[in-house]
Motif scaffolding. Sequence first.
Motif, short mmCIF file in Angstrom:
data_model
loop_
_atom_site.label_atom_id
_atom_site.label_comp_id
_atom_site.label_asym_id
_atom_site.label_seq_id
_atom_site.Cartn_x
_atom_site.Cartn_y
_atom_site.Cartn_z
N GLN A 32 0.84 -1.18 0.00
CA GLN A 32 0.00 0.00 0.00
C GLN A 32 0.89 1.24 0.00
O GLN A 32 2.10 1.15 0.17
CB GLN A 32 -0.92 0.01 1.21
CG GLN A 32 -0.21 -0.04 2.55
CD GLN A 32 -1.17 -0.21 3.72
OE1 GLN A 32 -2.37 -0.37 3.53
NE2 GLN A 32 -0.64 -0.19 4.93
N ARG A 145 -1.45 -5.15 -6.36
CA ARG A 145 -1.77 -5.21 -4.95
C ARG A 145 -3.03 -6.04 -4.73
O ARG A 145 -3.69 -6.45 -5.69
CB ARG A 145 -1.92 -3.79 -4.39
CG ARG A 145 -0.60 -3.04 -4.32
CD ARG A 145 -0.75 -1.59 -4.00
NE ARG A 145 0.52 -0.99 -3.59
CZ ARG A 145 0.76 0.29 -3.52
NH1 ARG A 145 -0.21 1.16 -3.84
NH2 ARG A 145 1.94 0.76 -3.13
N GLN A 146 -3.37 -6.26 -3.48
CA GLN A 146 -4.54 -7.07 -3.15
C GLN A 146 -5.81 -6.47 -3.73
O GLN A 146 -6.73 -7.19 -4.13
CB GLN A 146 -4.67 -7.20 -1.63
CG GLN A 146 -5.65 -8.27 -1.17
CD GLN A 146 -5.16 -9.68 -1.51
OE1 GLN A 146 -4.01 -10.02 -1.23
NE2 GLN A 146 -6.03 -10.50 -2.10
N THR A 147 -5.85 -5.14 -3.82
CA THR A 147 -7.04 -4.45 -4.32
C THR A 147 -7.02 -4.26 -5.83
O THR A 147 -7.97 -3.71 -6.39
CB THR A 147 -7.17 -3.08 -3.65
OG1 THR A 147 -5.95 -2.34 -3.83
CG2 THR A 147 -7.45 -3.23 -2.16
N THR A 150 -1.97 -0.83 -9.42
CA THR A 150 -1.72 0.59 -9.15
C THR A 150 -0.62 1.07 -10.08
O THR A 150 0.41 0.39 -10.24
CB THR A 150 -1.27 0.80 -7.69
OG1 THR A 150 -2.31 0.36 -6.81
CG2 THR A 150 -0.98 2.27 -7.42
N GLU A 209 -11.17 -1.16 -14.01
CA GLU A 209 -10.01 -1.63 -13.29
C GLU A 209 -8.77 -1.52 -14.18
O GLU A 209 -8.85 -1.67 -15.40
CB GLU A 209 -10.21 -3.10 -12.87
CG GLU A 209 -11.32 -3.31 -11.86
CD GLU A 209 -11.54 -4.78 -11.55
OE1 GLU A 209 -10.95 -5.62 -12.28
OE2 GLU A 209 -12.27 -5.10 -10.61
#
Length: 382
Positions: A32, A145-147, A150, A209
Amino acid sequence: MKRFVICAAIVAAAMSFIGCQRSQAPVLFHPQGQPQTLGEWHVLSSDGTRLTLNQGVEPYALNTALFSDYAHKLRTIWMPPGTKAKYDANDAFDFPVGTIISKTFYYPRAEGGAVLRVAEQKGESANGLDLSKVRLIETRLLVRRQTGWTALPYVWNEAQTEATLARAGDTVPLTMHKPDGSAKTDFAYQVPDENQCAGCHSTNNTTRELHPIGPKARHLNRDDPWHPGENQLAHMVSLGRLEGLPGAGVAHNARLDDASASVESRARAYLDVNCGHCHSQVGPADTSGLWLDAGTDDTRRLGLCKPPVAAGQGTGDHLFDIVPGKPDDSILVYRMSSLDPGAMMPEVGRATVHEEGVAVVRQWIADWLGNCTSDGAHVAMR
């Protein structure tokens, strides 16, 4: 005793060598946040004389690449140890959480601080980059990342020792010319801001996304420039970094500079990687009706005698996206050749015209047969 001393000296020398080899800290994935410098990731490092890749950071190349003002690009992928990407026949591979994809933009140096407009040379980045010969401009990271993915753009300093996060983008004034001094061009190289990064990498207009664009089978299916005699995809498998690669039937895009390939295959490959991530059935330009990705075969969707939907001044007063046999009457060529912000395509990522790319698309259109009627129908020649 003498033999013991000699052996000890050899061991000490070996350990010293290993220590030098391991002086760079391991790649550091940040789950993050937005690290302010590229160095915090430990993917690439520079001492001002050479840009080097960290252990486990693998370079890769595309068949035909996206045009960025003639910049050369060093592309790399790092995945957490023990993980693999999953093969996909059409879309970008499914990379594991922790993956860091980097793309470093650079130019060969010329006298007086200018840069050269030349093609990438074989072996140019075999052991990183010699900074006495090239100038680093920016490095873009795409981080899984997990989300989700980026995008982070970093701009290199004048000393070429570090790159700093440029969330709002940046402008780098450059003078570019050919090795013989001709075709001198002054332009402002644009480093995209975060929104512009997302504008290209949001390849699905519904989910919005971010996704990688280059790491697809058809772009990667080629000889590996860093491992002569090996296929790039097969090499990923041998490293334990790719699973699911079929034994045959893997798609392959042509190279723009491959004179032995057909004009059609070269033009389609160029439009696919430069335009297809937006102009597709699901991309941000889906409502335009102009789909330029590799999976589109419908000639109407490719632009044949198709009137524009909402191009505005971008038409250049031309009636159809592609007029068979007449590239100068085609909106596609007009927009690729324009530097007008209201007309140029792609909309971001360039401040110059890619003459070689436009030339191949022009020839592709010139080879088409038939005519367009006033209402947009295609009349084939008999």
